[in-house]
Motif scaffolding. Structure first.
Motif, PDB file in Angstrom:
ATOM      1  N   LYS A  16       0.853  -1.179   0.000  1.00 59.90           N
ATOM      2  CA  LYS A  16       0.000   0.000   0.000  1.00 59.90           C
ATOM      3  C   LYS A  16       0.894   1.236   0.000  1.00 59.90           C
ATOM      4  CE  LYS A  16      -3.655  -2.435   2.507  1.00 59.90           C
ATOM      5  NZ  LYS A  16      -4.512  -2.470   3.720  1.00 59.90           N
ATOM      6  N   SER A  17       0.303   2.396  -0.169  1.00 54.87           N
ATOM      7  CA  SER A  17       1.108   3.625  -0.186  1.00 54.87           C
ATOM      8  C   SER A  17       0.384   4.742   0.551  1.00 54.87           C
ATOM      9  CB  SER A  17       1.414   4.059  -1.625  1.00 54.87           C
ATOM     10  OG  SER A  17       0.226   4.434  -2.302  1.00 54.87           O
ATOM     11  N   ALA A  18       1.178   5.665   1.055  1.00 53.04           N
ATOM     12  CA  ALA A  18       0.641   6.841   1.746  1.00 53.04           C
ATOM     13  C   ALA A  18       1.578   8.006   1.490  1.00 53.04           C
ATOM     14  CB  ALA A  18       0.526   6.575   3.244  1.00 53.04           C
ATOM     15  N   LEU A  19       1.019   9.194   1.365  1.00 50.21           N
ATOM     16  CA  LEU A  19       1.831  10.393   1.215  1.00 50.21           C
ATOM     17  C   LEU A  19       2.263  10.854   2.599  1.00 50.21           C
ATOM     18  CD1 LEU A  19       2.948  12.380  -0.887  1.00 50.21           C
ATOM     19  CD2 LEU A  19       0.933  13.816  -0.456  1.00 50.21           C
ATOM     20  N   THR A  20       3.561  10.836   2.848  1.00 46.66           N
ATOM     21  CA  THR A  20       4.090  11.211   4.160  1.00 46.66           C
ATOM     22  C   THR A  20       5.107  12.336   3.972  1.00 46.66           C
ATOM     23  OG1 THR A  20       5.817   9.534   4.034  1.00 46.66           O
ATOM     24  CG2 THR A  20       3.755   8.880   5.068  1.00 46.66           C
ATOM     25  N   TYR A  26       5.801   3.446   0.628  1.00 43.00           N
ATOM     26  CA  TYR A  26       5.196   2.145   0.364  1.00 43.00           C
ATOM     27  C   TYR A  26       5.377   1.262   1.588  1.00 43.00           C
ATOM     28  CZ  TYR A  26       4.914   3.721  -4.439  1.00 43.00           C
ATOM     29  OH  TYR A  26       4.610   4.441  -5.554  1.00 43.00           O
ATOM     30  N   TYR A  27       4.341   0.506   1.910  1.00 43.25           N
ATOM     31  CA  TYR A  27       4.415  -0.290   3.131  1.00 43.25           C
ATOM     32  C   TYR A  27       3.606  -1.571   3.004  1.00 43.25           C
ATOM     33  CZ  TYR A  27      -0.197   1.788   4.074  1.00 43.25           C
ATOM     34  OH  TYR A  27      -1.509   2.187   3.988  1.00 43.25           O
ATOM     35  N   ALA A  28       4.099  -2.607   3.695  1.00 42.68           N
ATOM     36  CA  ALA A  28       3.349  -3.851   3.837  1.00 42.68           C
ATOM     37  C   ALA A  28       2.392  -3.696   5.005  1.00 42.68           C
ATOM     38  CB  ALA A  28       4.308  -5.008   4.088  1.00 42.68           C
ATOM     39  N   ASP A  29       1.190  -4.200   4.830  1.00 43.11           N
ATOM     40  CA  ASP A  29       0.156  -4.109   5.863  1.00 43.11           C
ATOM     41  C   ASP A  29      -0.501  -5.483   5.954  1.00 43.11           C
ATOM     42  OD1 ASP A  29      -1.933  -3.534   7.551  1.00 43.11           O
ATOM     43  OD2 ASP A  29      -2.644  -1.767   6.446  1.00 43.11           O
ATOM     44  N   ARG A  68      -1.749  -6.670  13.943  1.00 41.55           N
ATOM     45  CA  ARG A  68      -1.650  -6.039  12.626  1.00 41.55           C
ATOM     46  C   ARG A  68      -0.198  -5.611  12.464  1.00 41.55           C
ATOM     47  NH1 ARG A  68      -4.726  -0.475  10.583  1.00 41.55           N
ATOM     48  NH2 ARG A  68      -4.015  -0.591   8.392  1.00 41.55           N
ATOM     49  N   CYS A  69       0.432  -5.992  11.375  1.00 38.65           N
ATOM     50  CA  CYS A  69       1.860  -5.748  11.177  1.00 38.65           C
ATOM     51  C   CYS A  69       2.073  -4.782  10.013  1.00 38.65           C
ATOM     52  CB  CYS A  69       2.588  -7.064  10.920  1.00 38.65           C
ATOM     53  SG  CYS A  69       2.538  -8.206  12.322  1.00 38.65           S
ATOM     54  N   ILE A  70       2.744  -3.683  10.302  1.00 39.25           N
ATOM     55  CA  ILE A  70       3.033  -2.650   9.314  1.00 39.25           C
ATOM     56  C   ILE A  70       4.541  -2.580   9.123  1.00 39.25           C
ATOM     57  CG2 ILE A  70       2.717  -0.228   8.670  1.00 39.25           C
ATOM     58  CD1 ILE A  70       0.083  -1.678   9.125  1.00 39.25           C
ATOM     59  N   ALA A  71       5.011  -2.629   7.872  1.00 37.95           N
ATOM     60  CA  ALA A  71       6.451  -2.544   7.588  1.00 37.95           C
ATOM     61  C   ALA A  71       6.668  -1.600   6.411  1.00 37.95           C
ATOM     62  CB  ALA A  71       7.031  -3.920   7.301  1.00 37.95           C
TER      63      ALA A  71
END
Length: 344
Positions: A16-20, A26-29, A68-71
């Motif tokens: 997934k992606s987010a504007l930071t 880009y991150y694994a969720d 829930r694991c976020i990387a």
């Protein structure tokens, strides 16, 4: 969640992606199985020259436990950021620093609607989460540091050249601070992966003597030191390919190598930061990691009123690859205990 082989990057759900803060992160969720009660969230922060895939074994294990694991890929590893040569001080200072990377983590959690979570970091990720908790303490429920112990924010700026004189083991960072290292690694990414990712105890692995032998002033880079290197047994060929493909996908090593050039920009951001980390913290060292030795470990006790220390035997710096079951057990058993609360 379907159980799958964590060594197969294609088995993971799409990133997934987010504007930071102007960067597309880009991150694994990875969510727990539908039949599991969600215990909370764990944020995993990689180091150099890793990316989210460093945590493949932990993502599967802890999601199955109900977390829930976020990387995320940290700043410099997303392929959409400015490139900066070592001499390009303006771009480097404007875009790359621990404070900006910490703000990215904060923005990502805000994007996900996660007020606070357990935070785990390895290598540069360990240093980053140290700075993250000092700047955003309310975001961190519990903290895990892998192999790299606490490094307090300096009260005066010390150039890397001076640091390497005092601690010769840091001479390899001088090499990574050059444009030569970027050119060499980009030209030979497969060899770089085989050379750099070695098991603990391996004569060609990360040992203090090896790190001290790498330096730009005498022309020694990793390829000069290791002209012939047997394939690393630390990862499967499929995993190694995932790393090589990733480096190519982000346009090479310019972004990752910025982590060796962030000291100057980061100094002002944290020179007045609190030294003591009061959150409940686990340090997981590795027997063969030179940074996990006594001289580096003993001083950190003065900065953590709530510290637990564990060591993974027969493992080196890349402990999450080499001994994933032991790392998982160390973190899992610690999370099963009540958080320590106290003060120095």
């Amino acid at each position: 969640m379907t159980v799958f082989d964590p060594t197969d990057i294609s088995a993971f759900p799409p990133l997934k992606s987010a504007l930071t803060n102007g960067v597309t992160t880009y991150y694994a969720d990875i969510a727990p199985p539908p039949n599991k009660t969600v215990k909370g969230t764990i944020l995993f922060v990689h180091g150099f020259p890793e990316f989210w895939f460093e945590w493949r074994h932990q993502l599967v294990h802890f999601s199955l436990l109900g977390y829930r694991c976020i990387a995320p890929n940290t700043r410099g590893y997303n392929g959409n950021e400015p490139k900066a040569a070592q001499s390009d001080r303006v771009t480097r200072l404007a875009h790359f620093s621990y404070g900006k990377a910490a703000a990215d983590l904060d923005a990502l959690l805000e994007h996900l609607g996660i007020p606070s979570c357990i935070v785990v970091g390895h290598d540069w990720g360990s240093l980053l989460v140290q700075r993250f908790v000092s700047k955003y303490p309310a975001r961190v429920q519990r903290l895990v540091l892998l192999t790299i112990p606490y490094i307090p924010p300096p009260t005066e700026y010390v150039p890397l050249e001076i640091q390497a004189q005092a601690v010769p083991m840091l001479r390899y960072q001088l090499y990574f601070n050059t444009d030569k290292s970027e050119r060499e690694i980009n030209a030979r990414p497969e060899d770089f992966v085989n050379i750099f990712f070695r098991p603990g105890g391996d004569a060609g692995g990360i040992a203090a003597s090896v790190l001290a032998s790498i330096g730009p002033e005498d022309g020694n880079g990793i390829f000069e030191l290791f002209p012939e290197m047997t394939p690393s047994t630390l990862m499967t060929e499929k995993e190694k390919k995932a790393y090589v493909d990733f480096y190519k996908s982000i346009g090479g090593m310019n972004g990752p190598l910025q982590w060796y050039r962030m000291g100057e920009a980061s100094f002002d951001e944290f020179k007045d930061a609190a030294m003591v980390i009061s959150v409940d913290t686990l340090f997981v060292g590795a027997q063969y990691d030179p940074f996990s030795s006594g001289p580096f470990l003993e001083p950190i006790k003065a900065f953590f009123p709530n510290l637990t220390m564990k060591e993974v035997k027969s493992a080196g710096h890349w402990v999450a690859h080499e001994r994933p079951a032991e790392v998982n057990e160390a973190i899992e058993s610690w999370l099963a205990t009540e958080p320590k609360k106290g003060s120095l």
